[in-house]
Design a protein around this motif. Structure first.
Motif, PDB file in Angstrom:
ATOM      1  N   ARG A  22       0.939  -1.452  -0.101  1.00 32.36           N
ATOM      2  CA  ARG A  22       0.015   0.033   0.016  1.00 32.36           C
ATOM      3  C   ARG A  22       0.606   1.662   0.185  1.00 32.36           C
ATOM      4  O   ARG A  22       0.449   2.374   0.540  1.00 32.36           O
ATOM      5  CB  ARG A  22      -0.972  -0.056   1.099  1.00 32.36           C
ATOM      6  CG  ARG A  22      -1.344  -1.059   1.418  1.00 32.36           C
ATOM      7  CD  ARG A  22      -3.224  -1.290  -0.081  1.00 32.36           C
ATOM      8  NE  ARG A  22      -3.754   0.190   0.306  1.00 32.36           N
ATOM      9  CZ  ARG A  22      -4.640  -0.053   0.893  1.00 32.36           C
ATOM     10  NH1 ARG A  22      -5.472  -1.369   1.361  1.00 32.36           N
ATOM     11  NH2 ARG A  22      -5.739   0.551   1.042  1.00 32.36           N
ATOM     12  N   MET A  23       2.384   1.552  -0.324  1.00 30.65           N
ATOM     13  CA  MET A  23       3.208   2.720  -0.790  1.00 30.65           C
ATOM     14  C   MET A  23       2.989   2.928   0.686  1.00 30.65           C
ATOM     15  O   MET A  23       3.426   4.293   0.533  1.00 30.65           O
ATOM     16  CB  MET A  23       2.504   3.414  -1.751  1.00 30.65           C
ATOM     17  CG  MET A  23       2.863   2.984  -3.266  1.00 30.65           C
ATOM     18  SD  MET A  23       2.198   3.803  -4.080  1.00 30.65           S
ATOM     19  CE  MET A  23       3.678   5.216  -3.760  1.00 30.65           C
ATOM     20  N   ASN A  24       3.127   2.183   1.788  1.00 28.00           N
ATOM     21  CA  ASN A  24       3.487   2.500   3.649  1.00 28.00           C
ATOM     22  C   ASN A  24       2.425   3.521   3.941  1.00 28.00           C
ATOM     23  O   ASN A  24       2.159   4.660   4.693  1.00 28.00           O
ATOM     24  CB  ASN A  24       4.843   3.430   3.314  1.00 28.00           C
ATOM     25  CG  ASN A  24       5.276   1.654   2.901  1.00 28.00           C
ATOM     26  OD1 ASN A  24       5.721   0.925   3.287  1.00 28.00           O
ATOM     27  ND2 ASN A  24       7.286   2.382   2.573  1.00 28.00           N
ATOM     28  N   THR A  25       1.238   3.172   3.080  1.00 27.14           N
ATOM     29  CA  THR A  25       0.042   5.142   3.459  1.00 27.14           C
ATOM     30  C   THR A  25      -0.466   4.490   4.707  1.00 27.14           C
ATOM     31  O   THR A  25      -0.274   3.494   5.674  1.00 27.14           O
ATOM     32  CB  THR A  25      -1.334   4.924   2.779  1.00 27.14           C
ATOM     33  OG1 THR A  25      -1.262   2.864   2.681  1.00 27.14           O
ATOM     34  CG2 THR A  25      -0.578   5.119   1.270  1.00 27.14           C
ATOM     35  N   ILE A  26      -0.441   5.479   5.515  1.00 23.82           N
ATOM     36  CA  ILE A  26      -0.590   5.188   7.166  1.00 23.82           C
ATOM     37  C   ILE A  26      -2.272   4.554   7.126  1.00 23.82           C
ATOM     38  O   ILE A  26      -3.375   5.741   7.350  1.00 23.82           O
ATOM     39  CB  ILE A  26      -0.117   6.499   7.653  1.00 23.82           C
ATOM     40  CG1 ILE A  26       1.046   7.161   7.182  1.00 23.82           C
ATOM     41  CG2 ILE A  26      -0.558   6.437   9.043  1.00 23.82           C
ATOM     42  CD1 ILE A  26       2.382   6.198   8.342  1.00 23.82           C
ATOM     43  N   SER A  27      -1.775   4.008   8.225  1.00 20.84           N
ATOM     44  CA  SER A  27      -3.627   3.742   8.793  1.00 20.84           C
ATOM     45  C   SER A  27      -4.326   4.338   9.943  1.00 20.84           C
ATOM     46  O   SER A  27      -3.046   4.716  10.644  1.00 20.84           O
ATOM     47  CB  SER A  27      -3.469   1.749   8.803  1.00 20.84           C
ATOM     48  OG  SER A  27      -2.972   1.305   9.230  1.00 20.84           O
ATOM     49  N   VAL A  28      -4.603   4.145  10.440  1.00 17.57           N
ATOM     50  CA  VAL A  28      -5.561   3.818  12.252  1.00 17.57           C
ATOM     51  C   VAL A  28      -3.955   3.563  13.011  1.00 17.57           C
ATOM     52  O   VAL A  28      -4.238   4.162  13.525  1.00 17.57           O
ATOM     53  CB  VAL A  28      -6.832   4.119  12.505  1.00 17.57           C
ATOM     54  CG1 VAL A  28      -6.552   4.208  14.311  1.00 17.57           C
ATOM     55  CG2 VAL A  28      -7.920   5.140  11.846  1.00 17.57           C
ATOM     56  N   PRO A  29      -4.545   1.863  12.704  1.00 16.07           N
ATOM     57  CA  PRO A  29      -3.729   0.817  13.718  1.00 16.07           C
ATOM     58  C   PRO A  29      -1.793   1.891  13.609  1.00 16.07           C
ATOM     59  O   PRO A  29      -1.885   1.582  14.266  1.00 16.07           O
ATOM     60  CB  PRO A  29      -4.232  -0.483  13.361  1.00 16.07           C
ATOM     61  CG  PRO A  29      -5.055  -0.069  12.317  1.00 16.07           C
ATOM     62  CD  PRO A  29      -4.831   1.009  12.256  1.00 16.07           C
ATOM     63  N   MET A  30      -1.669   2.243  12.753  1.00 15.89           N
ATOM     64  CA  MET A  30      -0.200   2.621  12.110  1.00 15.89           C
ATOM     65  C   MET A  30       0.207   3.402  13.023  1.00 15.89           C
ATOM     66  O   MET A  30       1.143   3.671  13.216  1.00 15.89           O
ATOM     67  CB  MET A  30      -0.053   2.568  10.914  1.00 15.89           C
ATOM     68  CG  MET A  30       0.512   1.196  10.369  1.00 15.89           C
ATOM     69  SD  MET A  30       0.481   1.339   7.994  1.00 15.89           S
ATOM     70  CE  MET A  30       2.471   2.613   8.092  1.00 15.89           C
ATOM     71  N   LEU A  31      -1.007   4.328  12.811  1.00 16.68           N
ATOM     72  CA  LEU A  31      -0.359   5.824  13.948  1.00 16.68           C
ATOM     73  C   LEU A  31      -0.217   5.369  15.384  1.00 16.68           C
ATOM     74  O   LEU A  31       0.949   5.978  16.111  1.00 16.68           O
ATOM     75  CB  LEU A  31      -1.729   6.736  13.435  1.00 16.68           C
ATOM     76  CG  LEU A  31      -2.088   7.744  12.874  1.00 16.68           C
ATOM     77  CD1 LEU A  31      -3.150   8.342  12.197  1.00 16.68           C
ATOM     78  CD2 LEU A  31      -0.658   8.347  11.873  1.00 16.68           C
ATOM     79  N   ASP A  32      -1.182   4.268  16.086  1.00 18.55           N
ATOM     80  CA  ASP A  32      -0.877   4.265  17.367  1.00 18.55           C
ATOM     81  C   ASP A  32       0.395   3.086  17.501  1.00 18.55           C
ATOM     82  O   ASP A  32       1.556   3.680  18.392  1.00 18.55           O
ATOM     83  CB  ASP A  32      -1.664   3.445  17.535  1.00 18.55           C
ATOM     84  CG  ASP A  32      -3.056   3.897  17.774  1.00 18.55           C
ATOM     85  OD1 ASP A  32      -3.136   5.740  18.233  1.00 18.55           O
ATOM     86  OD2 ASP A  32      -4.096   3.460  17.852  1.00 18.55           O
ATOM     87  N   PRO A  91       1.950  10.775  15.859  1.00 22.64           N
ATOM     88  CA  PRO A  91       3.245  11.066  15.120  1.00 22.64           C
ATOM     89  C   PRO A  91       4.527  12.229  14.933  1.00 22.64           C
ATOM     90  O   PRO A  91       4.913  12.785  15.273  1.00 22.64           O
ATOM     91  CB  PRO A  91       3.007   9.698  14.271  1.00 22.64           C
ATOM     92  CG  PRO A  91       2.488   9.304  14.021  1.00 22.64           C
ATOM     93  CD  PRO A  91       1.405  10.386  15.430  1.00 22.64           C
ATOM     94  N   PRO A  92       3.588  13.754  14.917  1.00 18.13           N
ATOM     95  CA  PRO A  92       4.133  14.485  14.359  1.00 18.13           C
ATOM     96  C   PRO A  92       4.662  15.505  15.451  1.00 18.13           C
ATOM     97  O   PRO A  92       5.559  15.421  16.010  1.00 18.13           O
ATOM     98  CB  PRO A  92       3.139  15.656  13.596  1.00 18.13           C
ATOM     99  CG  PRO A  92       2.581  14.304  12.703  1.00 18.13           C
ATOM    100  CD  PRO A  92       2.207  13.191  13.243  1.00 18.13           C
ATOM    101  N   THR A  93       3.473  15.103  16.844  1.00 19.67           N
ATOM    102  CA  THR A  93       3.678  16.039  17.855  1.00 19.67           C
ATOM    103  C   THR A  93       4.844  15.717  19.012  1.00 19.67           C
ATOM    104  O   THR A  93       6.126  15.552  19.364  1.00 19.67           O
ATOM    105  CB  THR A  93       2.419  16.373  18.918  1.00 19.67           C
ATOM    106  OG1 THR A  93       1.773  15.272  18.552  1.00 19.67           O
ATOM    107  CG2 THR A  93       2.073  17.247  18.082  1.00 19.67           C
TER     108      THR A  93
END
Length: 262
Positions: A22-32, A91-93
């Motif tokens: 998925r070209m490393n697109t960010i899912s909700v679980p990946m955010l965590d 992740p950004p903060t």
């Protein structure tokens, strides 16, 4: 299996976005997952530098819009928010608040959220065939994860405005000439170059490196006279550290220092 991997070797922690299909697109679980691993790296006594990278042909193609369009995930119409949104553990903060240096190894292109994620790192090494795509306005949104803060500071107002308002894709050569990335290297050498740079940083006194990063971050928003006072307060505990004594001794003895982070 986790879509974000963590490993440590030679005082370098590597965090890898591992969703190549998925070209490393960010899912909700990946955010965590990503938040947890960034916090882990910052607290990991075995790591002095962090490398953030991806697998496959992209670094990160942004948020998972396929999930959103199907009524699930980030940005979906089904998503509900309270009166306030807590962004402190995203992740950004978390990335911005990290004391340890973070190198982004752009193994491939970064778009949208992925571009903001890369800009949030301290240093960027980019593959010569990679691109940065700030396509937010082409999707009806704005750079929501740091781009509106980073770009004017990195490029000046006029250049940042052009990039954000047009949403046009930037090639590696332009990214380098504009100062958005530190180095552009052949695609197959990104990991090697990023790791070599990480090892060079990791060989230095980690408390001093982290204090320097902390002061640089604070200096973005404070006047000079206030800043030098804060720098002095950061310097006092360094004078009492074992690493300071080792740094002075190694200089006088004309040898490479061996720092222990104390």
């Amino acid at each position: 299996m986790a879509d974000v991997r963590y490993e440590v070797a030679d005082m370098v922690a590597t965090i890898t976005l591992d969703r190549p299909e998925r070209m490393n697109t960010i899912s909700v679980p990946m955010l965590d997952e990503l938040t947890a691993l960034l916090l882990r790296a910052n607290a990991d006594a075995a790591a002095r530098v962090v490398v953030l990278t991806g697998t496959g042909r992209a670094f990160c193609a942004g948020l998972d819009l396929n999930a959103a369009s199907s009524g699930e995930g980030i940005g979906s119409s089904a998503a509900t928010f309270g009166a306030t949104i807590d962004l402190r553990n995203t992740p950004p903060t978390v990335l911005f608040a990290m004391d340890k240096p973070v190198i982004c190894a752009l193994n491939g292109s970064a778009a949208g959220y992925g571009m903001d994620l890369a800009l949030g790192c301290d240093i960027r090494v980019m593959a010569d065939d990679a691109k940065l795509a700030p396509a937010f306005v082409k999707r009806g949104v704005l750079p929501e994860s740091g781009g509106t803060w980073f770009l004017p500071r990195m490029l000046g107002w006029a250049k940042a405005a052009e990039i954000v308002f047009t949403g046009r894709t930037l090639g590696a050569a332009e990214c380098l000439s504009d100062g958005l990335v530190n180095r552009v290297v052949p695609a197959g050498e990104v990991a090697k170059v990023a790791r070599t740079l990480a090892l060079e940083i990791a060989a230095n006194a980690p408390l001093a490196v982290q204090a320097a990063k902390r002061m640089m971050r604070m200096g973005l928003d404070e006047p000079f006279d206030t800043h030098v006072q804060h720098v002095y307060l950061q310097l006092l505990p360094l004078f009492r550290s074992e690493d300071f004594r080792e740094g002075m001794a190694s200089f006088l003895e004309k040898r490479a220092p061996v720092f222990n982070g104390r």
